[in-house]
Scaffold this motif. Structure first.
Motif, short mmCIF file in Angstrom:
data_model
loop_
_atom_site.label_atom_id
_atom_site.label_comp_id
_atom_site.label_asym_id
_atom_site.label_seq_id
_atom_site.Cartn_x
_atom_site.Cartn_y
_atom_site.Cartn_z
N LYS A 1 31.09 -54.10 -6.47
CA LYS A 1 32.14 -52.86 -6.16
C LYS A 1 31.92 -51.95 -7.16
O LYS A 1 31.85 -51.86 -8.15
N ASP A 2 32.16 -50.70 -6.51
CA ASP A 2 32.54 -49.52 -7.11
C ASP A 2 33.88 -49.51 -8.36
O ASP A 2 33.68 -48.63 -9.14
N SER A 3 34.61 -50.25 -8.17
CA SER A 3 35.68 -50.47 -8.72
C SER A 3 36.25 -51.79 -8.65
O SER A 3 36.31 -52.51 -7.77
N LEU A 4 37.09 -52.35 -9.61
CA LEU A 4 37.65 -53.57 -9.74
C LEU A 4 39.10 -53.55 -9.01
O LEU A 4 39.63 -52.40 -8.96
N PRO A 5 39.30 -54.53 -8.12
CA PRO A 5 40.42 -54.49 -7.32
C PRO A 5 41.64 -54.66 -8.10
O PRO A 5 41.77 -55.20 -9.25
N GLY A 6 42.91 -53.97 -7.75
CA GLY A 6 44.18 -54.07 -8.43
C GLY A 6 44.64 -55.50 -8.01
O GLY A 6 44.13 -56.21 -7.33
N ARG A 7 45.77 -55.93 -8.95
CA ARG A 7 46.43 -56.96 -8.90
C ARG A 7 47.78 -56.98 -8.78
O ARG A 7 48.50 -56.25 -9.48
N ILE A 8 48.53 -57.75 -7.95
CA ILE A 8 49.87 -57.52 -7.45
C ILE A 8 50.73 -57.83 -8.45
O ILE A 8 51.67 -57.34 -8.95
N ASP A 9 50.29 -58.87 -9.44
CA ASP A 9 51.21 -59.56 -10.59
C ASP A 9 51.01 -58.64 -11.71
O ASP A 9 51.69 -58.70 -12.65
N GLN A 10 49.99 -58.01 -11.77
CA GLN A 10 49.66 -56.96 -12.80
C GLN A 10 49.43 -57.67 -14.09
O GLN A 10 49.53 -57.08 -15.32
N SER A 11 48.99 -59.04 -14.16
CA SER A 11 48.68 -59.44 -15.28
C SER A 11 47.36 -59.87 -15.88
O SER A 11 46.98 -59.90 -16.99
N ALA A 12 46.53 -59.70 -15.07
CA ALA A 12 45.12 -59.61 -15.24
C ALA A 12 44.56 -58.10 -15.75
O ALA A 12 45.51 -57.01 -15.52
N ARG A 13 43.61 -58.12 -16.58
CA ARG A 13 42.86 -56.88 -17.07
C ARG A 13 41.55 -57.04 -17.00
O ARG A 13 40.75 -58.15 -17.06
N PRO A 14 41.03 -55.71 -17.07
CA PRO A 14 39.52 -55.83 -16.99
C PRO A 14 38.89 -56.03 -18.56
O PRO A 14 39.57 -55.77 -19.30
N ALA A 15 37.74 -56.63 -18.42
CA ALA A 15 36.99 -57.17 -19.49
C ALA A 15 35.50 -57.15 -19.64
O ALA A 15 35.05 -57.45 -18.28
N GLY A 16 34.85 -56.35 -20.48
CA GLY A 16 33.54 -56.75 -20.39
C GLY A 16 32.81 -58.19 -20.99
O GLY A 16 33.55 -58.63 -21.71
N LEU A 17 31.59 -58.41 -21.28
CA LEU A 17 31.24 -59.40 -21.72
C LEU A 17 31.21 -59.75 -23.30
O LEU A 17 31.75 -60.95 -23.75
N ARG A 18 31.30 -58.50 -24.02
CA ARG A 18 31.54 -58.79 -25.59
C ARG A 18 32.96 -59.20 -25.96
O ARG A 18 33.03 -59.94 -26.65
N ALA B 1 35.14 -60.72 -23.24
CA ALA B 1 35.33 -62.03 -22.38
C ALA B 1 34.62 -63.18 -22.61
O ALA B 1 34.90 -64.46 -22.47
N GLY B 2 33.20 -62.87 -23.24
CA GLY B 2 32.36 -63.84 -23.59
C GLY B 2 33.11 -64.92 -24.58
O GLY B 2 32.58 -66.23 -24.55
N LEU B 3 33.82 -64.20 -25.56
CA LEU B 3 34.36 -65.32 -26.49
C LEU B 3 35.45 -66.16 -26.12
O LEU B 3 36.04 -66.99 -26.67
#
Length: 314
Positions: free
Chosen positions: A97-114, A116-118
């Protein structure tokens, strides 16, 4: 050749642990099977955008990919990629997608592999590295390299076909060598690229050129970048590195000369370090280690004899 210590030899390299996911490539051209898998209530999917996904912390302290049942997924048809099946028969898809979806609970966050991979489990890290690699290739290879026409997605995201000339294009993977070079005094050679901040040192690396072996690439890159000649070359391991589309081939290499002459184009500074000198440089902050996700960190650790200091992503 340098002897690896028991403290580091058995530690896994990031993004290489068995994920438990069968990529099931034989299903990629079976549209009826893919449609049934997508409609199954156990199927899970996640969105990938610009190399990032949503991650979240669980109550017990683990970090997971934010995945949803397919029937709750945002709408997309063309950019839906089949990633495989786990041991319980659950199918996994990624949605570009062109952007990540929002989350109702607001607890999630975007992350790249550098980052999240750890943090992710081998399953989630394996799914993410697969999805990020496909997404980057899809975004940057929309037109046929043979005739210039816009291509269409096929094989559940793993092929692009040209409707004009019939050419098929596959995800690109560029082989690159990365090497920990040591000398007869068992010092390690680390370099700083011209665009890196002051103090950031790592192993040397470079792309394999047409018509050369990976061992030849190791020797050529070291000589070109820092003027040091290399004799014995020993393969260690490989690591997928979708930044944007490489496969890193890791080596230990023995130098037959020690005089440094940096090229100034790729490498700004290079130095030989004993273990004591590198430890002191870490302690004072004079040298910043590579991020732990990189195979570079593991190659240095195999020589260093213990884990490197960790670095923050802030």
């Amino acid at each position: 050749m340098t002897t690896w210590t028991d403290d580091t030899a058995d530690r896994p390299i990031s993004l290489t642990a068995p994920s438990g996911i069968d990529r099931a490539a034989h299903h990629r051209l079976d549209e009826a099977w893919l449609a049934a898998a997508w409609s199954h209530p156990t199927t899970r999917c996640f969105v990938v955008s610009g190399g990032q996904v949503l991650i979240d912390e669980t109550p017990d302290g683990r970090t997971e990919l934010v995945m949803t049942p397919s029937f709750e997924a945002p709408l997309t048809e063309a950019h839906r990629y089949f990633l495989g099946i786990d041991e319980d028969g659950v199918s996994y898809f990624a949605l570009q997608k062109d952007s990540l979806p929002g989350r109702i609970d607001q607890s999630a966050r975007p992350a790249g592999l550098r980052e999240a991979g750890l943090l992710l489990s081998p399953r989630d890290a394996g799914l993410m590295v697969h999805a990020v690699g496909l997404e980057n290739w899809q975004r940057t290879h929309r037109f046929c390299s043979r005739c210039g026409e816009r291509t269409v997605i096929a094989a559940a995201g793993h092929i692009r076909r040209c409707p004009a000339c019939g050419a098929e294009h596959y995800p690109r993977t560029d082989p690159a060598v990365i090497m920990a070079v040591t000398d007869e005094d068992d010092r390690i050679l680390l370099g700083r690229q011209v665009h890196w901040p002051e103090g950031r040192f790592s192993t040397l690396a470079g792309f394999v050129e047409p018509g050369e072996s990976i061992e030849q690439a190791v020797r050529r890159e070291v000589c070109e970048e820092v003027g040091v000649t290399v004799g014995e070359v020993e393969y260690v391991a490989s690591q997928p590195w979708p930044f944007p589309s490489s496969l890193m081939l890791g080596f230990m290499a023995r130098a037959t000369s020690t005089e440094i002459d940096v090229d100034g184009d790729e490498i700004h500074e290079a130095r030989w370090f004993s273990r004591e000198e590198l430890h002191a440089a870490f302690e004072t902050g004079e040298v910043l280690p590579p991020y732990g996700i990189s195979i570079a960190a593991r190659l240095i650790e195999m020589w260093y004899g213990k884990p490197l200091p960790t670095r923050s992503f802030v």
